[in-house]
Write an enzyme that holds these catalytic residues in place. Structure first.
Site, PDB file in Angstrom:
ATOM      1  N   SER A  73      20.959  22.095  25.124  1.00 25.34           N
ATOM      2  CA  SER A  73      21.016  22.643  26.479  1.00 25.34           C
ATOM      3  C   SER A  73      19.865  22.214  27.377  1.00 25.34           C
ATOM      4  CB  SER A  73      21.064  24.175  26.416  1.00 25.34           C
ATOM      5  OG  SER A  73      19.834  24.701  25.951  1.00 25.34           O
ATOM      6  N   LYS A 142      14.960  27.992  28.244  1.00 30.25           N
ATOM      7  CA  LYS A 142      15.634  27.673  29.503  1.00 30.25           C
ATOM      8  C   LYS A 142      14.603  27.492  30.617  1.00 30.25           C
ATOM      9  CE  LYS A 142      19.639  28.520  27.492  1.00 30.25           C
ATOM     10  NZ  LYS A 142      20.525  27.403  27.077  1.00 30.25           N
TER      11      LYS A 142
END
EC number: 3.4.21.89
Length: 274
Positions: A73, A142
């Site tokens: 990701s 993230k």
């Protein structure tokens, strides 16, 4: 009386000469002290290991901790199984995550599959994980896109995210994949409908992976118009769950680099002035 008699003094046979006594006493005391300070090798080893363990726990708790990248990701900057270090000093006291920071945070609930939440299974790795020398499970990595009070829109005519009215130039680190913009809703990955979120509640952040079409992040948790079981607010991550900020890509060695905040976030105005 002879001259020899006058130049000598009598000493009792039971009395030890003073010069001999004054030399011997400090020597014996010093030997005793030296013996008391020396420890057997095995005791010194245990003591050193104990000190090292305490230092490792203190460092993990307050300063630096090791983690790994659990998915794709965050490509292209951070790839699967990269080893990273996070620092916690920036978030001491009133310090909170800033826009553009890459952060590690605990799973808010249901963001990770069970296999990624389990952590290491090897006993040695489990011990090392407890003292911060090995990555633990149950965490995500993230990028912070918005902080408390921010409003985020997808997207402008160039496919850029807009924060408080300011488009973000994320070309240097974003991987669109199959998406047509930098802000896909990963349920379809096509970025074929606009969305807006915010203002972000106090004590929360909105996060996204750099690989925008392959990231289970805040945009995936947003409620869509046709959803009935979605819980509004699940897209925001509580700041209390943030462990720290990524500051170095440690391994593999040939990709070692310092991680810095992209300059584009410096142009984002505060919510009150947008």
């Amino acid at each position: 009386m002879t001259s020899d008699d006058r130049g000598s003094s009598s000493v009792s046979m039971d009395e030890e000469p003073r010069s001999s006594h004054s030399r011997d006493e400090p020597l014996s005391a010093a030997k005793g002290r030296s013996k008391r300070k020396q420890l057997p090798l095995w005791q010194e080893t245990i003591l050193l290991l104990g000190v090292a363990l305490v230092l490792a726990i203190v460092i993990k708790t307050f300063f630096v901790q090791a983690f790994y990248i659990p998915s794709e990701s965050m490509e292209p900057g951070l790839i699967l199984n990269d080893r990273i270090l996070i620092q916690k000093v920036s978030y001491w006291g009133d310090g909170e995550p800033q826009r553009g920071d890459v952060v590690v945070f605990k799973d808010p609930g249901g963001w990770l599959p069970p296999i990624d939440s389990a952590g290491p299974t090897n006993p040695v790795a489990q011990v090392m994980a407890k003292v911060g020398l090995y990555p633990t499970g149950g965490h995500l990595v993230k990028r912070v896109i918005g902080v408390a009070g921010d409003t985020i829109e997808c997207c402008d005519d160039q496919g850029r995210l807009v924060v408080n009215g300011q488009p973000l130039d994320e070309a240097a680190y974003v991987k669109r994949g199959g998406a047509k913009c930098n802000g896909p809703m990963p349920t379809n990955g096509a970025c074929n409908e606009d969305w807006e979120v915010g203002p972000i509640p106090d004590g929360h952040i909105f996060v996204m992976g750099d690989n925008r079409s392959r990231s289970a992040d805040s945009s995936q948790k947003m409620c869509q118009p046709d959803e009935t079981e979605c819980v509004p607010g699940d897209e925001f991550v509580p700041v209390d769950l943030v462990v720290g900020k990524v500051f170095v890509l440690l391994w593999p060695a040939d990709r070692f680099r310092w991680n810095t905040r992209p300059a584009t976030f410096e142009d984002v105005p505060d919510p009150s002035s947008s």
